[in-house]
Scaffold this motif. Structure first.
Motif, PDB file in Angstrom:
ATOM      1  N   HIS A   9       0.820  -1.207   0.000  1.00 40.86           N
ATOM      2  CA  HIS A   9       0.000   0.000   0.000  1.00 40.86           C
ATOM      3  C   HIS A   9       0.857   1.262   0.000  1.00 40.86           C
ATOM      4  CE1 HIS A   9       0.691  -0.550   4.349  1.00 40.86           C
ATOM      5  NE2 HIS A   9       0.534   0.749   4.448  1.00 40.86           N
ATOM      6  N   ARG A  12       1.736  10.299  -9.694  1.00 44.21           N
ATOM      7  CA  ARG A  12       0.846  10.440 -10.850  1.00 44.21           C
ATOM      8  C   ARG A  12       0.021  11.707 -10.751  1.00 44.21           C
ATOM      9  NH1 ARG A  12      -4.258   9.592 -12.503  1.00 44.21           N
ATOM     10  NH2 ARG A  12      -4.966   8.980 -10.445  1.00 44.21           N
ATOM     11  N   LEU A  13      -0.544  11.970  -9.567  1.00 49.33           N
ATOM     12  CA  LEU A  13      -1.366  13.163  -9.394  1.00 49.33           C
ATOM     13  C   LEU A  13      -0.547  14.444  -9.527  1.00 49.33           C
ATOM     14  CD1 LEU A  13      -3.725  12.081  -6.487  1.00 49.33           C
ATOM     15  CD2 LEU A  13      -4.335  12.490  -8.868  1.00 49.33           C
ATOM     16  N   GLN A  47       0.193  14.927 -13.234  1.00 50.63           N
ATOM     17  CA  GLN A  47      -0.977  15.409 -13.959  1.00 50.63           C
ATOM     18  C   GLN A  47      -1.238  16.886 -13.674  1.00 50.63           C
ATOM     19  OE1 GLN A  47      -4.301  12.904 -13.010  1.00 50.63           O
ATOM     20  NE2 GLN A  47      -3.898  11.524 -14.717  1.00 50.63           N
ATOM     21  N   LEU A  64       3.131   5.840  -5.828  1.00 51.81           N
ATOM     22  CA  LEU A  64       2.857   5.904  -7.258  1.00 51.81           C
ATOM     23  C   LEU A  64       1.695   6.844  -7.563  1.00 51.81           C
ATOM     24  CD1 LEU A  64       3.269   2.157  -8.262  1.00 51.81           C
ATOM     25  CD2 LEU A  64       4.648   4.079  -9.058  1.00 51.81           C
ATOM     26  N   GLU A  65       0.641   6.769  -6.773  1.00 49.55           N
ATOM     27  CA  GLU A  65      -0.524   7.622  -6.999  1.00 49.55           C
ATOM     28  C   GLU A  65      -0.193   9.086  -6.737  1.00 49.55           C
ATOM     29  OE1 GLU A  65      -4.399   8.280  -8.267  1.00 49.55           O
ATOM     30  OE2 GLU A  65      -3.100   6.535  -8.422  1.00 49.55           O
ATOM     31  N   ASP A  66       0.602   9.355  -5.707  1.00 46.74           N
ATOM     32  CA  ASP A  66       1.010  10.724  -5.421  1.00 46.74           C
ATOM     33  C   ASP A  66       1.827  11.287  -6.586  1.00 46.74           C
ATOM     34  OD1 ASP A  66       1.423  13.099  -3.823  1.00 46.74           O
ATOM     35  OD2 ASP A  66       3.454  12.345  -3.445  1.00 46.74           O
ATOM     36  N   MET A 123       1.857   1.790  -3.626  1.00 40.47           N
ATOM     37  CA  MET A 123       0.740   2.322  -4.405  1.00 40.47           C
ATOM     38  C   MET A 123       0.481   3.789  -4.071  1.00 40.47           C
ATOM     39  SD  MET A 123      -0.093   0.076  -6.500  1.00 40.47           S
ATOM     40  CE  MET A 123      -1.512   0.902  -7.145  1.00 40.47           C
ATOM     41  N   LEU A 124       0.606   4.157  -2.805  1.00 38.37           N
ATOM     42  CA  LEU A 124       0.422   5.559  -2.422  1.00 38.37           C
ATOM     43  C   LEU A 124       1.492   6.450  -3.057  1.00 38.37           C
ATOM     44  CD1 LEU A 124      -0.602   5.302   1.326  1.00 38.37           C
ATOM     45  CD2 LEU A 124      -1.994   6.118  -0.565  1.00 38.37           C
TER      46      LEU A 124
END
Length: 99
Positions: A64, A74-75, A78, A70-72, A67-68
């Protein structure tokens, strides 16, 4: 949960948001703000790459957290792309103006 508890929670969150808002120095230039943002995005991407590499190598890193990270990244990437596209649109609009 009653209405007074909800109001207290909303009041506390708005007070926290106002105290946590970053204070910008008046002498900080627009270019330095942009460079700071780009460096933050780069740091997030590097952290995500390090988390993925550590997970792949079998380090004691929970999935987790990977994933956090990676998501951070990505955001943030963007958001940086949206800022870039808005800046380009603004520049193009200025170039189309008649003098």
């Amino acid at each position: 949960m009653n209405v007074t508890e909800i109001g207290a929670i909303q009041g506390a969150s708005s007070a926290q948001a106002s105290t946590l808002a970053p204070v910008r120095n008046a002498s900080e230039s627009f270019g330095s703000m942009l460079m700071g943002g780009v460096m933050n995005v780069d740091h997030a991407v590097q952290s995500a790459n390090a988390a993925v590499a550590g997970f792949a190598l079998g380090n004691e890193l929970p999935p987790h957290q990977v994933m956090l990270a990676l998501e951070d990244a990505r955001l943030q990437l963007q958001f940086a792309l949206q800022v870039r596209s808005r800046l380009v649109e603004g520049y193009q609009e200025l170039m189309r103006m008649q003098l």
